[in-house]
Each structure stands twice: as C-alpha cells, then as structure tokens.
Design a protein around this motif. Structure first.
Motif, PDB file in Angstrom:
ATOM      1  N   LEU A 187      92.569  65.604  78.604  1.00  0.00           N
ATOM      2  CA  LEU A 187      93.029  66.144  79.849  1.00  0.00           C
ATOM      3  C   LEU A 187      91.654  66.289  80.726  1.00  0.00           C
ATOM      4  N   VAL A 188      91.352  65.837  82.079  1.00  0.00           N
ATOM      5  CA  VAL A 188      90.474  66.412  82.970  1.00  0.00           C
ATOM      6  C   VAL A 188      91.048  67.588  83.517  1.00  0.00           C
ATOM      7  N   GLU A 189      90.397  68.882  83.544  1.00  0.00           N
ATOM      8  CA  GLU A 189      91.200  69.963  83.778  1.00  0.00           C
ATOM      9  C   GLU A 189      91.742  69.919  85.209  1.00  0.00           C
ATOM     10  N   PRO A 190      93.106  69.960  85.394  1.00  0.00           N
ATOM     11  CA  PRO A 190      93.429  69.945  86.741  1.00  0.00           C
ATOM     12  C   PRO A 190      93.089  71.261  87.741  1.00  0.00           C
ATOM     13  N   ARG A 191      92.889  70.587  88.979  1.00  0.00           N
ATOM     14  CA  ARG A 191      92.529  71.825  89.936  1.00  0.00           C
ATOM     15  C   ARG A 191      93.041  71.162  91.263  1.00  0.00           C
ATOM     16  N   PRO A 192      93.309  72.110  92.271  1.00  0.00           N
ATOM     17  CA  PRO A 192      93.848  71.822  93.396  1.00  0.00           C
ATOM     18  C   PRO A 192      92.960  70.958  94.408  1.00  0.00           C
ATOM     19  N   ALA A 193      93.376  70.262  95.125  1.00  0.00           N
ATOM     20  CA  ALA A 193      92.435  69.325  95.925  1.00  0.00           C
ATOM     21  C   ALA A 193      93.358  68.969  97.166  1.00  0.00           C
ATOM     22  N   LEU A 194      92.434  68.570  98.300  1.00  0.00           N
ATOM     23  CA  LEU A 194      93.146  68.306  99.597  1.00  0.00           C
ATOM     24  C   LEU A 194      93.781  69.876 100.074  1.00  0.00           C
ATOM     25  N   VAL A 195      92.825  70.879  99.923  1.00  0.00           N
ATOM     26  CA  VAL A 195      93.328  72.113  99.985  1.00  0.00           C
ATOM     27  C   VAL A 195      92.428  72.926 100.868  1.00  0.00           C
ATOM     28  N   GLY A 343      92.066  65.884  88.969  1.00  0.00           N
ATOM     29  CA  GLY A 343      92.045  65.790  87.375  1.00  0.00           C
ATOM     30  C   GLY A 343      93.518  65.342  86.862  1.00  0.00           C
ATOM     31  N   GLY A 344      93.670  65.673  85.430  1.00  0.00           N
ATOM     32  CA  GLY A 344      94.894  65.341  84.991  1.00  0.00           C
ATOM     33  C   GLY A 344      94.700  64.389  83.562  1.00  0.00           C
ATOM     34  N   VAL A 345      95.896  63.635  83.251  1.00  0.00           N
ATOM     35  CA  VAL A 345      95.591  62.589  82.154  1.00  0.00           C
ATOM     36  C   VAL A 345      94.122  61.783  82.319  1.00  0.00           C
ATOM     37  N   ALA A 346      93.431  62.128  81.226  1.00  0.00           N
ATOM     38  CA  ALA A 346      92.177  61.180  81.247  1.00  0.00           C
ATOM     39  C   ALA A 346      92.318  59.783  81.181  1.00  0.00           C
ATOM     40  N   THR A 347      91.751  58.926  82.358  1.00  0.00           N
ATOM     41  CA  THR A 347      91.807  57.472  82.032  1.00  0.00           C
ATOM     42  C   THR A 347      91.041  56.779  80.847  1.00  0.00           C
ATOM     43  N   SER A 348      90.447  57.409  80.247  1.00  0.00           N
ATOM     44  CA  SER A 348      89.930  56.945  78.977  1.00  0.00           C
ATOM     45  C   SER A 348      91.054  56.753  77.960  1.00  0.00           C
ATOM     46  N   VAL A 370      97.999  61.355  86.593  1.00  0.00           N
ATOM     47  CA  VAL A 370      96.564  60.587  85.937  1.00  0.00           C
ATOM     48  C   VAL A 370      95.339  61.402  86.635  1.00  0.00           C
ATOM     49  N   ASP A 371      94.195  61.286  86.228  1.00  0.00           N
ATOM     50  CA  ASP A 371      92.743  61.747  86.868  1.00  0.00           C
ATOM     51  C   ASP A 371      92.675  60.613  87.758  1.00  0.00           C
ATOM     52  N   VAL A 372      93.185  60.210  88.970  1.00  0.00           N
ATOM     53  CA  VAL A 372      92.816  59.483  89.958  1.00  0.00           C
ATOM     54  C   VAL A 372      93.628  60.098  91.043  1.00  0.00           C
ATOM     55  N   THR A 373      92.652  60.529  91.991  1.00  0.00           N
ATOM     56  CA  THR A 373      92.929  61.429  93.062  1.00  0.00           C
ATOM     57  C   THR A 373      92.432  60.606  94.612  1.00  0.00           C
ATOM     58  N   GLY A 374      93.458  60.420  95.488  1.00  0.00           N
ATOM     59  CA  GLY A 374      92.979  59.984  96.478  1.00  0.00           C
ATOM     60  C   GLY A 374      92.558  60.777  97.634  1.00  0.00           C
TER      61      GLY A 374
END
Length: 395
Positions: A187-195, A343-348, A370-374
């Motif tokens: 995992l890539v450590e999840p964090r708040p975004a667009l906040v 963050g989220g499930v690592a794309t690797s 998934v670790d893809v954030t728009g």
C-alpha cells in the motif's frame, strides 16, 4: 459448512467504479453480483458536484492524476475515454453542461447518473445486493469465497471497488486496504486529498473575520501550482485552488499564495502613489482584492495610511504579503471532509491494462482504492469509469 452461491464475478462496492465494472462484465455474459453495506448505491455520486455530479472532464489526461507511478493510469484512460462516457450519457438522454475548465455536470440531478448505471447493470443482468455486510474474504481452489451476513458466496473473479476513507459519515472505511494487506499487496499510505487546510490558533486569530471571503489566487507547493478560486473559512482555507494543492502537500510544508495573480502589486501600489497620493493604501488595495481582505493584509503587513507617505520599502512589504503570502498550514480537515483519498493499493502490484493483482489471479482493484488520484473537476469519476471498464473487460 453451507454451499456458497456461485457467481462468475463478485464486486465489492456499489459506487461508480463497481457499478461500471459490473455492467461491462455483465455485457460479456458473466454472472455478476455487486455487494455493498450501504442502503443505496452510488452515494458519492449522489452528493457530488452540489448534487449535479461532475461526471467527467473534457481535458482528462494522465497529467491530471497523482500516483507513485504516473504512467500507470495511461492504459485505462486510453481504453475508455471521457468521450466514451459522454456518449453513454448522451445515449441515456441526460442533459449536461460545461462549467469552467472542462468540468461537465448534469443539468438536472446526479441521480440521473446513478439511474443510468443501474439501468446499464439491469440490461446486463447484474444482481445488486445492498445492506449486506461482508465478514471475510478468502482464496479458494476455484477462485474466492466471500462470507456475508446473508450466507457464503463464491466467485472466479473478485473485484474490490470499496473506495477510500474519505467522508466516513457516508460509510467509507479502509476495508479495501485490509483485503489488499490480507493478500500481501503493498500500500501507499492513504491520506486525505482535495481537502481544506486548517491554521494554527495564532494565524486563525490574525485572520479572524475573513470567513466567507473569496478571491482568485495562484497557490503553489514546491513546483506544483494551481490558479483557481480560494475561500477563507473559520478554520483556514478552502476553495478549488486549495483543494487542488492539498493533494500535493505534506505536513510541515509551506504553501505560497498569490492573491493577485497576473498583477505586480508593488508596481500597482507605486503607480497609485503617483496617481492618487491622498488615498489610503487600504482603499488602493481594495481595487485588487475584496475590501475585508485588503484591510486585513495591510494590518498584517503593518502598512497603513496614505500611499503618499509610504516608502518603497513599505510598499514592497505589502506587495509581498499579497503576491507571495507564505503559509505553513497546521494540517487539513482530514478524511471527514476530503473529497477523495490519495494513496492506496500500490500500482506496482497491479496490471495497468486489467487492474488485476499480478500475483493473485482473479483479484482486481479499481477506482479510489488504487493509488491513482485525480485533480478536482471530474477526473476521479473518469478514473472510476476507465478502471472499471478495464477490469470489466478482463474478469
């Protein structure tokens, strides 16, 4: 042990990505079941865009997404584009309009997008079960076994579309990350975004009374910058420019705010000193900024009185406060108000073409988990459609 009901595909999560994936898989003749603990499908769709759903963006491109692997999103975004989704919306007779910067919204209600997805699922023979608690997921000889409070289920392909941790009052949890960990995916450590950002007590008191004031601004963090509106709140800063930059910010980092983008405020003040020497500097600055904000910045920079009486040094100090206001936010408002989770499930660990876990055949992760954030503006919904489509073609 009871014999589980069998499906070709079980999708955990009845949000945008899950429903879109389900419809695509169903169209290919797969027996598809969608499970969700919520009472209604597509809750995040329902509240998005002020109830009108910013369902995609005309300018969607890989540069509009954050990920530890910036190239990961390219394949899915190419396989199902914003124009493909617009065509689907048009086929369903949903009227829409473009706001700023390519953002597309329903003319009516976001419920139209939910109804469209449910209609597509129904036509594809998809089964949807809501108010269903998932108690365990495990690998089986033929695929996966899913334990629920309504009994066991079995499938060949399991799709995790459970979203991130943002807006927990709507039922968001870290369940998808738990499943990834269970199967050994990084995992890539999840964090708040667009906040929104919050200030420390000292800065909050210095800016008291500005809540509700908005201004166009350019906000930068490192080399990343966004030029959109900014809004002062009781706690700190919000508005599109702030939400955008928050995805790139880390605790302790400084952001730089230009409250008069495109204007050299020092030159503007010097010109005013010649043209209107008797005017107060607050009055001069309020020609560029909302009056409350102009007054407060003058006070903070300790630059007040008639412009005729102010030296270049004092005018420069005020100009810097406007064009280069440096702030270290105390933090963000967190997952409670974050529009998405970064963050989220690592794309690797995933195939960029199918969203399938490389080492666990039949296990797929799509959407926000998934670790893809728009960026703000419909990009995260387009990622839901594109990643859902990619998995739906493969399950």
């Amino acid at each position: 042990m009871p014999t589980p009901s069998a499906f070709d595909v079980i999708i955990l999560g009845a949000g945008g990505a899950g429903l879109f994936c389900a419809a695509e898989a169903g169209r290919r003749g797969r027996r598809v079941l969608v499970l969700d603990h919520a009472a209604a499908p597509g809750e995040k769709i329902r509240i998005s865009g002020g109830g009108r759903c910013n369902f995609t963006n005309l300018h969607t491109a890989p540069k509009n997404f954050l990920s530890e692997n910036p190239s990961f999103c390219i394949s899915a975004l190419k396989s199902y584009t914003q124009h493909d989704f617009i065509a689907l919306v048009n086929r369903h007779g949903i009227a829409w309009h473009e706001k700023t910067l390519g953002q597309l919204f329903c003319d009516g209600s976001s419920q139209q997008i939910i109804d469209m997805l449910l209609d597509e699922c129904e036509k594809a023979g998809v089964t949807i079960r809501l108010r269903t608690k998932i108690t365990a997921v495990e690998k089986s000889e033929t695929g996966f076994r899913v334990e629920t409070d309504a009994g066991p289920l079995a499938c060949a392909s399991l799709v995790i579309a459970t979203g991130g941790k943002s807006i927990p009052k709507m039922g968001a949890t870290g369940f998808g990350y738990d499943i990834a960990r269970q199967f050994g995916l990084p995992l890539v450590e999840p964090r708040p975004a667009l906040v929104p950002f919050v200030f420390d007590e000292k800065l909050k008191s210095r800016l008291e009374g500005l809540a509700g004031v908005a201004a166009d601004a350019t906000v930068a963090c490192g080399k990343t910058r966004f030029a959109e509106a900014l809004l002062f709140t009781h706690k700190g800063l919000s508005g599109p420019a702030i939400l955008q930059i928050s995805s790139y910010w880390a605790p302790g980092r400084e952001i730089t705010v230009d409250l008069a983008p495109g204007t050299d405020v020092f030159a503007f003040l010097k010109e005013a000193r010649t043209a209107q020497p008797k005017q107060d500097v607050e009055t001069v600055l309020s020609r560029l900024l909302p009056k409350r904000l102009a007054d407060r910045l003058c006070a903070l920079a300790d630059v007040q009185g008639r412009v005729a009486d102010l030296s270049d040094l004092r005018l420069r100090a005020l100009a810097d406060a406007v064009n280069r206001w440096r702030i270290v936010p105390a933090g963000t408002e967190g997952f409670r108000t974050a529009e998405v989770t970064a963050g989220g499930v690592a794309t690797s660990a995933l195939s960029s073409k199918t969203m399938e876990a490389r080492d666990i055949p039949g296990l797929f992760f799509i959407g926000e988990v998934v670790d893809v954030t728009g960026h703000l503006g419909g990009f995260n919904f387009q990622w839901a459609w594109s990643s859902g489509f990619a998995a739906g073609k493969a399950v």
